[in-house]
Every structure is written in structure tokens, then in C-alpha cells.
Scaffold this motif. Structure first.
Motif, short mmCIF file in Angstrom:
data_model
loop_
_atom_site.label_atom_id
_atom_site.label_comp_id
_atom_site.label_asym_id
_atom_site.label_seq_id
_atom_site.Cartn_x
_atom_site.Cartn_y
_atom_site.Cartn_z
N THR A 127 0.84 -1.20 0.00
CA THR A 127 0.00 0.00 0.00
C THR A 127 0.88 1.25 0.00
O THR A 127 0.55 2.25 -0.66
CB THR A 127 -0.92 0.00 1.25
OG1 THR A 127 -1.67 -1.21 1.23
CG2 THR A 127 -1.86 1.17 1.23
N TRP A 130 -14.01 5.49 -10.42
CA TRP A 130 -13.13 4.34 -10.49
C TRP A 130 -13.02 3.96 -11.96
O TRP A 130 -13.96 3.44 -12.53
CB TRP A 130 -13.71 3.19 -9.67
CG TRP A 130 -12.93 1.92 -9.83
CD1 TRP A 130 -13.11 0.97 -10.80
CD2 TRP A 130 -11.84 1.47 -9.05
NE1 TRP A 130 -12.20 -0.03 -10.66
CE2 TRP A 130 -11.40 0.25 -9.59
CE3 TRP A 130 -11.17 1.99 -7.93
CZ2 TRP A 130 -10.34 -0.47 -9.06
CZ3 TRP A 130 -10.11 1.27 -7.41
CH2 TRP A 130 -9.71 0.05 -7.96
N ILE A 183 -12.04 5.12 -4.17
CA ILE A 183 -12.64 3.95 -3.52
C ILE A 183 -14.14 4.15 -3.27
O ILE A 183 -14.88 3.19 -3.06
CB ILE A 183 -11.91 3.64 -2.20
CG1 ILE A 183 -12.23 2.22 -1.73
CG2 ILE A 183 -12.24 4.66 -1.13
CD1 ILE A 183 -11.51 1.81 -0.49
N LEU A 216 -16.79 1.98 -4.93
CA LEU A 216 -16.68 0.59 -4.50
C LEU A 216 -17.25 0.42 -3.10
O LEU A 216 -17.98 -0.54 -2.82
CB LEU A 216 -15.21 0.14 -4.50
CG LEU A 216 -14.41 0.41 -5.76
CD1 LEU A 216 -13.03 -0.21 -5.65
CD2 LEU A 216 -15.12 -0.15 -6.97
N THR A 246 -20.40 -1.89 -1.93
CA THR A 246 -20.22 -2.85 -0.84
C THR A 246 -21.27 -2.64 0.24
O THR A 246 -21.94 -3.59 0.68
CB THR A 246 -18.82 -2.66 -0.22
OG1 THR A 246 -17.84 -2.80 -1.24
CG2 THR A 246 -18.56 -3.69 0.86
N VAL A 301 -15.67 -3.64 -3.21
CA VAL A 301 -14.23 -3.65 -2.94
C VAL A 301 -13.64 -5.01 -3.29
O VAL A 301 -12.62 -5.12 -3.97
CB VAL A 301 -13.98 -3.31 -1.45
CG1 VAL A 301 -12.51 -3.46 -1.12
CG2 VAL A 301 -14.44 -1.90 -1.14
N LYS A 326 -13.24 -5.81 -6.98
CA LYS A 326 -12.12 -5.11 -7.63
C LYS A 326 -10.78 -5.68 -7.19
O LYS A 326 -9.83 -5.67 -7.97
CB LYS A 326 -12.20 -3.61 -7.34
CG LYS A 326 -13.30 -2.94 -8.15
CD LYS A 326 -13.09 -3.17 -9.65
CE LYS A 326 -14.38 -2.99 -10.42
NZ LYS A 326 -14.34 -3.53 -11.78
N ILE A 327 -10.69 -6.17 -5.96
CA ILE A 327 -9.44 -6.84 -5.57
C ILE A 327 -9.21 -8.02 -6.50
O ILE A 327 -8.12 -8.21 -7.04
CB ILE A 327 -9.51 -7.32 -4.11
CG1 ILE A 327 -9.57 -6.13 -3.16
CG2 ILE A 327 -8.29 -8.17 -3.77
CD1 ILE A 327 -9.72 -6.50 -1.71
N LEU A 386 -6.95 -1.53 -1.32
CA LEU A 386 -8.34 -1.96 -1.12
C LEU A 386 -8.40 -3.06 -0.06
O LEU A 386 -9.27 -3.05 0.82
CB LEU A 386 -8.92 -2.48 -2.43
CG LEU A 386 -9.17 -1.47 -3.54
CD1 LEU A 386 -9.66 -2.17 -4.80
CD2 LEU A 386 -10.19 -0.44 -3.10
N THR A 438 -7.95 -1.61 3.37
CA THR A 438 -9.18 -0.94 3.79
C THR A 438 -10.21 -1.96 4.26
O THR A 438 -10.83 -1.82 5.33
CB THR A 438 -9.77 -0.13 2.63
OG1 THR A 438 -8.73 0.58 1.99
CG2 THR A 438 -10.83 0.81 3.11
#
Lengths: 265, 446, 483
Positions: free
Chosen positions: C220, C238, C250, C253, C257, C431, C434-435, C456, C459
Motif C-alpha cells: 500500500t 473508479w 474507492i 466501491l 459494498t 471492494v 475489484k481486488i 483496497l 481498507t
């Protein structure tokens, strides 16, 4: 001294409030109560005594059908309240319990404020209209339970924050706020210290001016101190039932005598 | 003192319900109905879920094949005539394909089947693209076949297979560029002629994955093997480590900050999202330690870390359930604490530990998200080798294979994905049943 | 010598140590085991432990540290010109050439001497290509030299490790045997060793957490070196673009979520809670015996199954019967699809947690209420549930943490479009989705578009950790209240 106090108590009213005839209770295959017949008088304190496991609590719980909540429990025989069979199919136990209140062995205040604890019964039964009337009911129930002076400044504090004796008096206030006709007490002082016990016993004596009180106790001294009538249970049988003074001074049954003199139990 | 409490209206009879009680009883019945409805909602969701998976997936266990006699001319397949494998390998599937198409059209002619509008492309597209490879593999395995005719049953194209299973209809075929109604008529005719039949599909459980164009050939072999390898690694690593941790915490750990830290860590790890473990695997095991991508060893390590909390918690519960009197009895005759634990407490806790381990393994078997990140989504057609080297070979995993198939365009892969889930659920049912049986068989009440 | 072999040899030495230690202990007392302090087996075990533990510990550390040391030395050989952003690319090439040479030697295409004497003449790429090692560009002399150095250093390192580890193992056995006397307290030594091992095992939980936090923090930091943190946390768009110039905010996302988690909780909390109440307060024994396991089966079903259910059944159903007739959208994957299916997944989770919590409310409170003439539902609503409230709040928080971290259902059911929208029938993304999408496929660990996944992840980790810690704290306090 006990004898003197017994003398003072004159039974004022001999009207029969609850009449039990040939009651049998079974837990599954276990025959817990055998052939018990007893007549409980109004405005009288009746004590059920006997060694532990003798069925006195079980029988007490039959009187307002609390045994209904126990799976596998079966009650036979006839129990009437003011002449009406409480095990009749048409009887709703909810209505019955509003008239036959109960106080338990361990103080069990709800996790709510003192006020809400007392107001709970009148609220669910719809006994009052409006806040002002509820305030009056709560106040007079707390007064009658001899708790008002101690809690009048903190009615919104949680009931669980009180001492053990106060909690039990709160539970009594909660029970009498619904204006029952009979008050059942299952060893109400067994979890309390001697001072709190004395307060509760005094309170019980007060209560009998309005209700029929039935108290289960394992302490013979307590029975002698507070009750006018005593029933002695042994192994599920009602051995002897009569005036408290007579039971403690001239028991008719040898088993009662053995228990009272401390040879069994 | 005002006596409000006694002001109750004239005493009602117990035998009649007053209006308020009736209202309260109605509320009671409603409340009870809500509860029942909630339970039923859960059960209905379960039934719909299972029905959807079974309905979509059972088809994967049957497959439509055509049995054909194929001529294998030596002139085309082995130009040297020496039956030298290296030379024969030069004949690609492009050589074998037309041979099969020819065999198909010969079979049609022999049986006097006439289908209107059947084009040449329809004919060559009738069979799976995999069939040429099947034939080539068979010939290369046994070069003596060249020059003779062999009888083999070939997979048909996924759409034709779908027609036999009711997924494709004449109406949908008209709009579909991948299949023509003529091909479906041909399928009907071949079925009447007795050379096209739909039967049990063993290859679905044993064959490797197949490319996007040939769903009919895709199987779970590599994925099942990969999952089995990972479960083996998880079992070998997480059981001893988990049990050791639980013994330490339950029997030896002093009451201090360090112990608290371990306990807090374990309860939090149990609730960390699984994808975070995938990130851990990617960063530590692949990027830092340099282990290969897509390998069961990495998947196994990641799943081990995820399974540890389950096993630790189950083992601690099992150890706690052994009454202290057993320990006292052993210590009382002079056993050391370690002897008391390993000789007496641990054997008694074993059923509980095994149950916890199996449940942990079952969770690990179904876990998908972390495996996506460590590269198990790769398209792998080769079976991994035998362990321990095989642990480092690229492989797939059952749940990831499901995900893979959901990402493909051909609708036949929906059937495959659902079929793979049935296989996965069968494994889970077996494992959970084993756990329940162990618990029932060895359960002790103290 | 490959590591697995060394491992096996160490184990064999340990086994031999066990036998030797046992025999020596017996020999010391002339076969009269009553004169030994401990049982003969303990003398064997202490020899085995002294042989295996230090040797394996050193081996593990060596395997971890050697690559780091070797790489840093080889990196020094790369000329300045090639360094900078492309250093990692060059190193990838170096590694690949080295691996290719290893492969060539092991398959017999090259002899070991040929491999070390190789010059950079352009045939290497072809030779290695035949072996399936694809190289992007031609092999420069520097890369080849570095690759050769890498191979030599690795070979030396491996040789040294084998020697050190085996010597340690032998020394351990010898020392253990030398120490054996009749009065030697072998059992105490072995037990101390076992306790040490148990303690070691228990630290793995901490190492795992540390590994999670450190690996994500490290990457990060790389990400925030290339992309400003405030644009990440407060950006409302995004749109990653692998050619650069991406917007990596973010917020869309997080919105997806939270929206999906909210729907999941709206579905699962009432159903789970009512189901728990019904099971514990009303249901008969027979009904419970059927219904409870049925609900629990839902908990044992892997999330990929729910994902597929969302993709092939719930999504199309919602699209055809709700979204399209209402004109709200034409997408099968939507917030509603993912939320509903996730809600179903969470039902057993909420109901079993609530079940525990409701059962923790003392029976005496129920008796008190029923004894006053309250009906069962009045007792539940006015006494049991308020008493259980803190516990239930904890359970809902745990369920929320589950929902936020759930991946497969949203990957298959929610869609991939990052949007800030209110329409629940619109496809949105989360989130976790997207990871997965940033870290699968071909990834370049120097690009912010890849590194953002770690930010992400961090977070997500912090968010769920916070919820879990809060929930566990609330639940623990709740339990203490009734104990």
C-alpha cells in the motif's frame, strides 16, 4: 416467642379461594405429586413445607399453571379458583396468571428501569389508562412492597442495580401491581441475607390483608413466623395440613413430627 | 394511600375470554406465524437453491456420443511407413478431423438418412472439436491401428448435446449461428438409427478442462486432483499446528498479555474475509518466497492458515469438555503434566478434534476467493504429478473450476459449472456425514 | 541437494538418534531401567529432538533469507542504465534465463559446463524457447552474466545449506548421546522441548496476522507513492487504465459494498432472528430436529454455490420479473441479486448466533414474565429480546462484517461497473470484486492499477477487523452479564 406471635394471628376470613382435589402431577413417567387435596383460604398465609424434592414447589406451580411451560408435565385432578376449574379447556392461562401472581426463589427483575418493571403487568393486561394513572399504580405497588422510600428518587434506574432484598421486593411490587387475588411465593427469601429476609417476612404479613398468600419455604421457622396454615409435603404426598400452631406444636402424623424435630429432611 | 390497585372491574369468569385477551392471543398467533414463516423462508431458500443446482447440473453427468467406424489410412497418418511415433506426431488434428467427418457422412449414407439443407459445414461441425484429438491420442498410443478401421464413440458438439438434453430447441437453433436445425434433424435421425446415444459421462469427473470452444469435453479431473492435493497439505499442516496451539492455550498458557494477544488473534483470524488470505498468499508465498503460481502448495498453505482457527477452536472445546478429574487422576499418580495430557486428555478429546478437523477441511474445500488471487484460475490441462513434486505443478481446484466455467460464453458451461457444484456438494456431504458419525459414535457425556 | 531430500535425511538422522539414545541409556545402566531417571524412550526422544529441531530451524531460515541475499547481490550487477523503474523487469528476465538454464541442464539439452560457459550470442532465446521458457526480448550480455551469477550463487548457497544443516543434525545427535547418564533428567528436557514446540505453534496465529498486515502495508505504501492517498479515499470515480492516467477512487466501491451488505442484512436479520426465536421458544422437538439442520445446511454451502445461484437463477429471475417490467434496468447482475443471495447465505449465521444469545437469557426472566400473565410473544418482545439486545447487535455487526468481506457472491452476482447509484436493480461493484479483478490475470506489480488492490485489501481488513473487534467486545460483555 413464636407461640406468642401465633396467638396474635386470628384468621379473619375462612372463605376458600383455591380448592385442589386429588391432584396428581407427572413429569414424563415420574409421579411427582400424589393425591394432594388442599383448600387455600382467602386473606391467609398458607405455608408449604417439607424436605427438598418433596414436591411443594411443583404443586405451587400447578396453582397458576406455570407447569404448562415445562415440556412433558401432566396435571390430573381438579383445582378451582373461586369455584372455576383452572384446568378447564376454556381457561386461558394468561388470564389465570393475572389473577394468581407469582414471586420466584431468585429475584428476577427484568433488565429495565424500576418503574418499567412495576408497570409491566398493568401495561400488558391493560389495567390503566394514561400515564398519570400508571404513576399512581406504580407508586402504590412500590409502597405496598415497602420499597417506595428507597427508590422514589431513582425510578428510572435499572432494576438489576438494586440489592438482593430490594430486588425481591421489586418483584413483589411487580406481582401485586397487576392486582392479583392470590400471590404464590416460591421460597422468596432463600437467596437473601437475614435482614432482607426479615423485611420480606414483615411484608408478607402485610400482604395477607388483601390477598391469599401461598408461600413455599424450606425453613420451618419462617413458616411458623409468617403463616396461619401449614401443609407438610413428603415424597410427593401431602402428609398433614392444618393450623400452623397445631402443626408445630401437636403434629398428628409421625413423619411431620420427625421433620419438625429435625430427624428427617 | 390511594388504592388504585384494588380498583379492578367486577371479577370476570375465568371461563370466558375477555376482548383484550382475545386480542392478545391473536397477536400471539401472528407472532408465532412470523416465526414459522421465517423458518420456512430459510427452508424454501435451501430447496430452491438445491433444485436450481441439481436441475442445471445433472445434465453434466450424461453426454451424447456418436459411434462411428473410422478408416485410418496409412498414407495420411504415417507418411514414412515406419510407425515411428515422432513422424506420426506430425499429423495434427487437422488431418484427423476430415477422417471423422468422412466416417460420419459414410454412416449417414449407409443408413439411408436424408436431411434437408445439411451443409458440409453442418456435417463437420456436428461432432466436437475434441473428437479429432481423441482419435489422434488413441492412434499415437497404439500405432498398429494405422491402416485399419477403428470403431470409436465420439463426443458431439455441445449444442447437439444440449438438444438431446432439452437445453437447445429447434426454435433457439434457428437464431443460433453455432447450430442449424438441419444438424438437429440429423441428430434425431442418427438416434433412430441407433448410433447416437446419450449415456453416463465418466469423463466429466476424470478428464481435464477443455477450451472455450468445446464444453462437451470439459471435465473435473485436474480440479479434483488439485483440490485433493490441497486438502492433503491442509490436513498435514493444520491438524498438528492447530492441536498444538490449542493444547498450549488450554493447558499451559499463563495468564498474560502474550496469551491474550494470541487469543484475540485467533478469534479475529476466524472472521477475516477469505480474500484477505488470498492477498497474503500472493504477497508472501508467491511474490516474496517465490513459490510457483497456480500450485497446490500455495493454495494448501493459504487454506491451512484459514482452517487453523476452526481447528484450534474445536480442539479447545474438546479439551475443555474432558473433566478435570481425569487430569487430577493422572497427576495424582505421579504423571507429569505432559504425560497427563498426551496419555489421557488428548485421546479422550480426539473425536471432538477429528470432527472439528473434518468441518474445517470441508470449509477449506469450498473456499474460492483466495485461490483466485494465487493464480488457480489459470487454464490447466495437464494433471499435476505425484506428490511431493506434484504439489508444485500448476493445477486447478474444484470451486475455482466452477468460477472458471461461469466466465465462459457458451451456455453449455452453465451445465458444467452446476455439475461441478454437485460433485463439490457430494464431497461436502460425505465429509460432514463422517463428522456427524464420529460425533455420534464417540460422543461421551461426563 | 534439493531441500526435500535434506529434510528427509534430517528426519532419518533423528530416527537414528532416537534408537541410539535409547540403546545408550539402557547400556549406561546395564539394562536395569529402574536406575534411570526417565524411561529409556525419553533419552531417545531428546536425541531425536536435538538432531532435528536446530537443523530444521536453520534450514527454514536459510530458505527464507537466501533468495533475498542472492537477489540483492545480483541486482548490483545490473548496469545503472537499466535500473530504475525497469529493474524489476530486468530481474524477471534474469530469473527466467536462470530457470531456463536450470531446466536445460536437468533435461540434458545442455551439459552443466556448457551452461556456465555460454555466451550471449542470440541462440539462447531459441534454445530456451524450445524448452517452453519464453523470453520477451533477446538476452543481453549483462542479463546473461547476471543469470549465471544467480545460478552460481544459488548453487553455492544450497550446497552450504546442506552442509550446515547436516552437520548441525549430526552434532545434535552426538551431543545428546554424550550427555546421557543414569541420573540425567531426559524427561524434563523432552517436556521442555515439547512445551517450546507448542508455544511455537501458537505463535503462527500472530505471524499470520502480522504477515497480512505487513504485506498489505508494504504494498500500500508503494501504491501511495504513485497515487495520492486523498484521491484514493475521496475519489468518486473508479476507472483503471493500464496505460496510465487511472482514476482509482474507492467511494463507488465502498458504496456498492455497503449497499449490497445493507440489503443482505435487511433480508437476513429479520428472517434469522425470527427463525431463532421460533426454534428456541415455540418449535416442538420434532420440528426442531428437522428444521434446525436444514437451516444449518445453508451455512455449510460454499459461497461459490451461492454465487452460481445468483448468476443463473436469481439474477435472470429478478431481471425478467422485476427490473424489466418496472423499467429499472436490464441487467441480471445487480445490487438486489447479490444482496438477496447474500441475505440467504447469512440467515443461518444470524439465526445460530441469535439462538445462542437468546438461550443465554436466563429462564427466570421468562418465568417472571409468564408468571405475571404475559403471553409468550409479549415475554419475547418485551423481556427476552430487550435483554438480548446487546448480543443481537453484536451478531448483526458480525454478519455485516461477513457481508462486507464476501467475495464470490458479488463477483458473480453484482457486476463489475463502479457506480454511485441508488437503483438496486443496477449492476454495481464492490471492494472485493475489484481486488479480484485487479489481481488476476497478467499483473504488473509496479503499476498503481495492480497495487491499488493492496490498498483496497487493507481498507477491507481494517473495516472488518473494526467491526469484529467491536462485535466480539459487545458479545463478551453481554455474556458476562448473565454468568
Amino acid at each position: 416467642m413464636n407461640d406468642m406471635r401465633l396467638e396474635e394471628r386470628i384468621v379473619q376470613n375462612d372463605k376458600i379461594k383455591i380448592d385442589a382435589q386429588d391432584v396428581q402431577v407427572f413429569y414424563g413417567d415420574n409421579h411427582a405429586i400424589k393425591d394432594v387435596s388442599v383448600a387455600i383460604e382467602d386473606k391467609t398465609v398458607t405455608a408449604f413445607i417439607g424436605p427438598s424434592g418433596c414436591g411443594k414447589s411443583t404443586f405451587l406451580r400447578c396453582l397458576n399453571r406455570m407447569n404448562d411451560t415445562v415440556a412433558g408435565c401432566r396435571v390430573e385432578g381438579r383445582i378451582t379458583l373461586d369455584g372455576e376449574d383452572i384446568y378447564d379447556k376454556r381457561v386461558d392461562p394468561v388470564q389465570l396468571r393475572a389473577r394468581v401472581g407469582m414471586v420466584f426463589q431468585k429475584p428476577n427483575p427484568f433488565p429495565k428501569s424500576i418503574y418499567d418493571n412495576v408497570a409491566y403487568g398493568p401495561k400488558i393486561h391493560g389495567l390503566v389508562r394514561g400515564k398519570a394513572e400508571m404513576d399512581e399504580v406504580v407508586e402504590s405497588a412500590l409502597k405496598r412492597a415497602a420499597l417506595w422510600k428507597e427508590v422514589k428518587d431513582r425510578l428510572q434506574a435499572p432494576g438489576t442495580g438494586l440489592s438482593g432484598g430490594q430486588q425481591q421486593r421489586l418483584c413483589i411490587a411487580r406481582a401485586i401491581a397487576t392486582a392479583p387475588e392470590v400471590l404464590l411465593m416460591d421460597e422468596p427469601a432463600s437467596a437473601l441475607d437475614p435482614i432482607a429476609t426479615a423485611q420480606i417476612e414483615e411484608l408478607i404479613d402485610e400482604l395477607r390483608t388483601r390477598f391469599a398468600v401461598v408461600i413455599v419455604t424450606h425453613s420451618m421457622q419462617q413458616a411458623a413466623r409468617v403463616s396461619q396454615k401449614t401443609a407438610f409435603f413428603h415424597l410427593g404426598n401431602l402428609v398433614e395440613y392444618g393450623e400452623t400452631g397445631q402443626i408445630f406444636t401437636t403434629p398428628r402424623d409421625p413423619r411431620t413430627e420427625s421433620y419438625i424435630t429435625g430427624r428427617i429432611g | 394511600m390511594t388504592d388504585v390497585i384494588a380498583e379492578r372491574p367486577a371479577k370476570p369468569s375465568l371461563l370466558t375470554l375477555d376482548a383484550r385477551t382475545r386480542r392478545r392471543n391473536a397477536a400471539e398467533a401472528r407472532f408465532r406465524a412470523y416465526g414459522l414463516a421465517a423458518v420456512m423462508a430459510g427452508i424454501v431458500a435451501l430447496v430452491v437453491l438445491l433444485a436450481s443446482v441439481l436441475g442445471n447440473g445433472l445434465g453434466a453427468f450424461t453426454q451424447t456420443r456418436v459411434t462411428l467406424q473410422v478408416e485410418l489410412p496409412a498414407a495420411k497418418l504415417d507418411k514414412s511407413g515406419t510407425r515411428d511415433i515422432e513422424v506420426m506426431k506430425k499429423a495434427t488434428t487437422l488431418t484427423y478431423g476430415p477422417l471423422i467427418t468422412a466416417a460420419l457422412s459414410a454412416a449417414i449414407k449407409d443408413r439411408g438418412i436424408v436431411v434437408e439443407g445439411l451443409s458440409k459445414k453442418d456435417l463437420s461441425g456436428f461432432l466436437s472439436k475434441e473428437s479429432a484429438a481423441q482419435l489422434r491420442d488413441r492412434v499415437l498410443a497404439d500405432p498398429r491401428l494405422v491402416g485399419a478401421a477403428v470403431t470409436q464413440s465420439f463426443l458431439v458438439n455441445g449444442r447437439i448435446d444440449g438438444y438431446e438434453k432439452g437445453r437447445v430447441t429447434m426454435q433457439s437453433a434457428e437464431k443460433d449461428s453455432n447450430v442449424s436445425p438441419a444438424q438437429l434433424h440429423l441428430a434425431d435421425a442418427l438416434e433412430t438409427a441407433g448410433i447416437l446415444h446419450t449415456g453416463f459421462n465418466r469423463d466429466f469427473v476424470t478428464a481435464p478442462d477443455a477450451s472455450d470452444q468445446r464444453p462437451e469435453a470439459a471435465g473435473l479431473g485436474v480440479a479434483i486432483l488439485g483440490s485433493a492435493y490441497m486438502m492433503l497439505i491442509v490436513l498435514i499442516l493444520s491438524l498438528p499446528i492447530g492441536v498444538a496451539t490449542a493444547i498450549y492455550l488450554e493447558e499451559f498458557a499463563p495468564q498474560n498479555r502474550w496469551t491474550d494477544l494470541i487469543e484475540v488473534n485467533i478469534s479475529n483470524l476466524a472472521a477475516v474475509p477469505s480474500i484477505v488470505f488470498g492477498i497474503l498468499g500472493l504477497a508472501i508465498f508467491i511474490n516474496f518466497a517465490g513459490l510457483p503460481q497456480s500450485a497446490p502448495i500455495v493454495g494448501g498453505l493459504v487454506l491451512t492458515l484459514m482452517t487453523l482457527p476452526t481447528i484450534i477452536i474445536a480442539t479447545r472445546a474438546a479439551l475443555k469438555a474432558v473433566p478435570p478429574s481425569i487430569r487430577d487422576a493422572a497427576l495424582g499418580i505421579g504423571a507429569s503434566k505432559i504425560q497427563a495430557i498426551f496419555h489421557h486428555v488428548l485421546p479422550l478429546a480426539m473425536p471432538g478434534i477429528m470432527t472439528g478437523a473434518i468441518i474445517g477441511l470441508a470449509q477449506a474445500l469450498g473456499e474460492t476467493a483466495p485461490l483466485l488471487l494465487i493464480g488457480m484460475v489459470a487454464f490447466v490441462r495437464d494433471y499435476p504429478g505425484a506428490p511431493p513434486e506434484g504439489f508444485f505443478d500448476p493445477s486447478s481446484a474444484l470451486p475455482v473450476q466452477v468460477f472458471n466455467w461461469t466466465q465462459r460464453a457458451d451456455p453449455a458451461f452453465v451445465e458444467r459449472a452446476s455439475g461441478a457444484i454437485i460433485v463439490l456438494l457430494v464431497f461436502l456431504v460425505i465429509m460432514n456425514t463422517a463428522a456427524i458419525l464420529i460425533r455420534r459414535r464417540f460422543e461421551r457425556r461426563w | 541437494m534439493p531441500a526435500p531430500w535434506i529434510f528427509l535425511i534430517v528426519l532419518a538422522l533423528a530416527a537414528a538418534g532416537y534408537l541410539a539414545g535409547r540403546l545408550r541409556a539402557l547400556a549406561v545402566v546395564g539394562g536395569d531401567i529402574r536406575r534411570l531417571h526417565s524411561l529409556p524412550g525419553y533419552y531417545g526422544w531428546q536425541a531425536a529432538m536435538l538432531a532435528a529441531l536446530p537443523a530444521l530451524l536453520v534450514m527454514g531460515l536459510w530458505l527464507l533469507i537466501q533468495p533475498v541475499v542472492v537477489e540483492s547481490r545480483v541486482e548490483g550487477m545490473i548496469p545503472e542504465a537499466a535500473q530504475g523503474a525497469s529493474l524489476s523487469l530486468v530481474m524477471t528476465d534474469v530469473r527466467r534465463v536462470a530457470e531456463g538454464l536450470d531446466l536445460a541442464v536437468s533435461t540434458g539439452v545442455m551439459s552443466a559446463a556448457e551452461a556456465t560457459g555460454l555466451s550471449a550470442d542470440g541462440t539462447i532465446r531459441a534454445t530456451l524457447g524450445k524448452l517452453g521458457v519464453a523470453l520477451g526480448s533477446g538476452v543481453t550480455p549483462e542479463v546473461l552474466a547476471a543469470a549465471k551469477a544467480l545460478r552460481t550463487a544459488e548453487a553455492t548457497g544450497r550446497g552450504a545449506m546442506a552442509a550446515v544443516v547436516l552437520v548441525l543434525a549430526l552434532a545434535g545427535v552426538a551431543y545428546a548421546l554424550w550427555r546421557i547418564r543414569a541420573e540425567y533428567r531426559a524427561r524434563n528436557v523432552v517436556e521442555a522441548g515439547v512445551r517450546g514446540l507448542l508455544l511455537l505453534a501458537s505463535t503462527i496465529a500472530i505471524l499470520t496476522t502480522a504477515g497480512i498486515v505487513l504485506s498489505m502495508l508494504f504494498e500500500t505504501r508503494h501504491f501511495f507513492a504513485q497515487y495520492p492517498w486523498w484521491k484514493f479515499f475521496f475519489g468518486a470515480t473508479w476507472s483503471p487504465n493500464f496505460r496510465g492516467g487511472s482514476d482509482l477512487g474507492i467511494l463507488p466501491l465502498l458504496w456498492g459494498t455497503l449497499y449490497i451488505s445493507f440489503i443482505a442484512l435487511v433480508v437476513s436479520v429479520p428472517i434469522g432472528l425470527f427463525a431463532a426465536v421460533y426454534m428456541s421458544e415455540y418449535a416442538g422437538r420434532k420440528f426442531r430436529m428437522v428444521a434446525k439442520p436444514a437451516i444449518e445446511i445453508l451455512a455449510g454451502i460454499p459461497t461459490i454455490v451461492y454465487g452460481l445461484f445468483a448468476l443463473i437463477t436469481v439474477g435472470p429471475l429478478l431481471r425478467d420479473y422485476f427490473a424489466q417490467p418496472l423499467g429499472l434496468g436490464a441487467s441480471g447482475s445487480s445490487v438486489m441479486t447479490a444482496g438477496l443471495v447474500m441475505g440467504v447465505m447469512l440467515i443461518p449465521f444470524v439465526s445460530s448466533l441469535s439462538d445462542d444469545i437468546i438461550n443465554a437469557v436466563p429462564q427466570s426472566l421468562r418465568d417472571g414474565s409468564l408468571g405475571l400473565g404475559a403471553t409468550r410473544s409479549e415475554t419475547i418482545r418485551q423481556v427476552v429480546l430487550p435483554a438480548a439486545l446487546p448480543g443481537i447487535v453484536g451478531a448483526v455487526l458480525l454478519a455485516a462484517s461477513r457481508a462486507i468481506g464476501e467475495t464470490m457472491i458479488v463477483v458473480l452476482g453484482a457486476g463489475a461497473a463502479a457506480k454511485l447509484d441508488l437503483n438496486p436493480f443496477e449492476a454495481m461493484t464492490t471492494v472485493t470484486v475489484k481486488i479480484v479483478s485487479q489481481l488476476t490475470g497478467d499483473t504488473d506489480f509496479a503499476a498503481p492499477e495492480t497495487l491499488v488492490a493492496f490498498a483496497l485489501g487493507l481498507t477491507l481488513f481494517v473495516l472488518t477487523l473494526g467491526l469484529n473487534v467491536l462485535a466480539l467486545w459487545i458479545v463478551r460483555r453481554y455474556r458476562e452479564q448473565y454468568e
